[in-house]
Design an enzyme around this catalytic site. Structure first.
Site, short mmCIF file in Angstrom:
data_model
loop_
_atom_site.label_atom_id
_atom_site.label_comp_id
_atom_site.label_asym_id
_atom_site.label_seq_id
_atom_site.Cartn_x
_atom_site.Cartn_y
_atom_site.Cartn_z
NE ARG A 46 13.00 -12.83 -16.31
CZ ARG A 46 13.27 -13.41 -17.50
NH1 ARG A 46 12.35 -13.43 -18.46
NH2 ARG A 46 14.42 -13.97 -17.72
CE1 TYR A 94 -1.39 6.18 -5.14
CE2 TYR A 94 0.15 5.61 -6.88
CZ TYR A 94 -0.20 5.62 -5.55
OH TYR A 94 0.65 5.09 -4.62
CG ASP A 129 -5.92 2.79 -11.34
OD1 ASP A 129 -6.52 2.00 -10.58
OD2 ASP A 129 -4.81 3.29 -11.07
CE LYS A 154 -2.84 1.12 -2.84
NZ LYS A 154 -2.94 2.01 -3.98
#
Ligand SMILES: *Cc1c(COP(=O)(O)O)cnc(C)c1O
Length: 379
Positions: free
Chosen positions: A46, A98, A170, A195
């Site tokens: 983690r 988005y 972004d 993406k």
């Protein structure tokens, strides 16, 4: 090193035991200590994992940043980024962001008292008027989704800094190949690596990149505390995908330009949104702040919703699906798909009407893509 060399070589050569050329997948949750208080640099996945670290080094190098964190999804990246703010802070967000980002901001706004203003960030005066005493973040997405509006990152970042606010960018749509937000003044870069960075539609992932030491420390703390780091296997897939980022981006753009030009000439098309067309309102800024125009094209067809539905149902190569940035071409109806979760009033105001169709143009043969669209438009 130049970008394509970084894409191939950064974050590899991790295996000191066997000298594997490709970074191995360290599929382990935990790491044996050498002695009490002594590790070989890793204790628990983690917190950090060598495969994920390799990807993080690669993405940080590509963006010209100091530190990156690879996380489970793009939304996890946005969630992490929001933790740089405090309850009660005011955030100015681009009004055609988005859909998932708008939902996240709204949810956090309700839960933790963030104040939000959605403005058309192409209008700097509107941004200036929206600034409040407690404005601490500018949330910038350019080109926007799905209308591919372009905003001036440099102007917005300097406005943010005048008011001691952070400029979040972004950079999912253009990737560090086509747009360099840190060079334009951004503080925090967000990616959905789902993406173009991964580029093969076989993994979801995200990344947050910073270029200031204080932000890097905080970024590590936030990701470790929230526990949103990307799995070793998924990190490995994204690292593999990135190696071909630049040749893919060139192929996406060449096809997108061909498709945009074809659509502009088609009598069944009302309007084409592609920043690489001189008719696009953001063309001049895009030319200045981007290396290229990317692989996304949106358009409005003539006719009612039946016509739109017929186009969406008629393509054979363009698959009707959400997401973008993979090697295969996709067609999407933002109003009922990617932007369905968006507040309808905001959606209308942003100009995302039900006639808008969004294309993620893949790297197939351009003539096949154009024939597919021509057939669907004439169906
Ligand atoms: C897809 C996307 C996101 C969200 O990423 P996920 O990987 O789907 O969580 C955020 N921003 C932009 C611009 C996107 O296209």
């Amino acid at each position: 090193m130049r970008l394509q060399t970084i894409a191939v070589h950064s974050g590899v050569d991790k295996d000191k035991s066997y000298n594997s050329v490709i970074t191995p997948i360290y599929q382990t949750s935990t790491f044996r200590f050498e002695d009490i208080g002594t590790t070989k640099g890793y204790d628990y996945t983690r917190t950090s994992n060598p495969t994920r670290k390799a990807l993080e080094e690669n993405i940080a190098a590509l963006e010209g940043g100091l530190s990156a964190k690879a996380v489970a999804t793009g939304m996890a990246a946005s969630t992490v980024a929001l933790h740089f703010l405090r309850a009660g802070d005011h955030v100015i967000c681009t009004n055609d962001c988005y859909g998932g980002t708008e939902r996240l901001l709204r949810t956090y706004g309700d839960m933790f008292g963030f104040q939000l203003s959605y403005v058309n960030m192409a209008d700097l005066q509107a941004v200036r008027s929206a600034i409040r005493e407690n404005t601490k973040g500018f949330w910038i997405e350019t080109p926007s989704n799905p209308l591919l509006n372009i905003v001036d990152i440099r102007a917005l970042a300097s406005l943010a800094h005048e008011h001691h606010a952070l400029a979040f960018v972004d950079n999912t749509f253009l990737t560090p190949y086509n747009q360099r937000p840190f060079e334009l003044g951004a503080d925090i870069i967000i990616h959905s690596t789902t993406k173009y960075l991964n580029g093969h539609s076989d993994v979801v992932g995200g990344a947050v990149v910073v270029n200031q030491p204080a932000l890097a420390d905080r970024l590590h703390t936030i990701v470790n505390t929230l526990g949103v780091g990307q799995s070793p296997f998924d990190s490995w897939l994204v690292l593999r995908g990135i190696k071909t980022l630049i040749p893919r981006m060139k192929a996406h753009e060449e096809n997108a330009r061909g498709v945009a030009e074809f659509l502009s000439r088609h009598s069944g098309v009302q309007r084409v949104y592609y920043p690489g067309l001189p008719s696009h309102p953001g063309y001049e800024i895009a030319k200045r702040q981007q290396r290229g125009f990317g692989g996304m094209v949106s358009f409005e067809a003539k006719g009612g919703i039946e016509k739109i539905n017929s186009i969406l149902r008629s393509t054979k190569i363009f698959a009707l699906a959400e997401s973008l940035g993979g090697i295969e071409s996709l067609i999407c109806h933002p109003a009922t798909m990617t932007h369905a979760s968006m507040n309808p009033e905001l959606r209308e105001k942003a100009g995302i009407n039900e006639r808008v169709i969004r294309l993620s143009v893949g790297i197939e043969d351009q003539d096949d893509l154009i024939e597919d669209l021509d057939h669907a438009l004439n169906a």
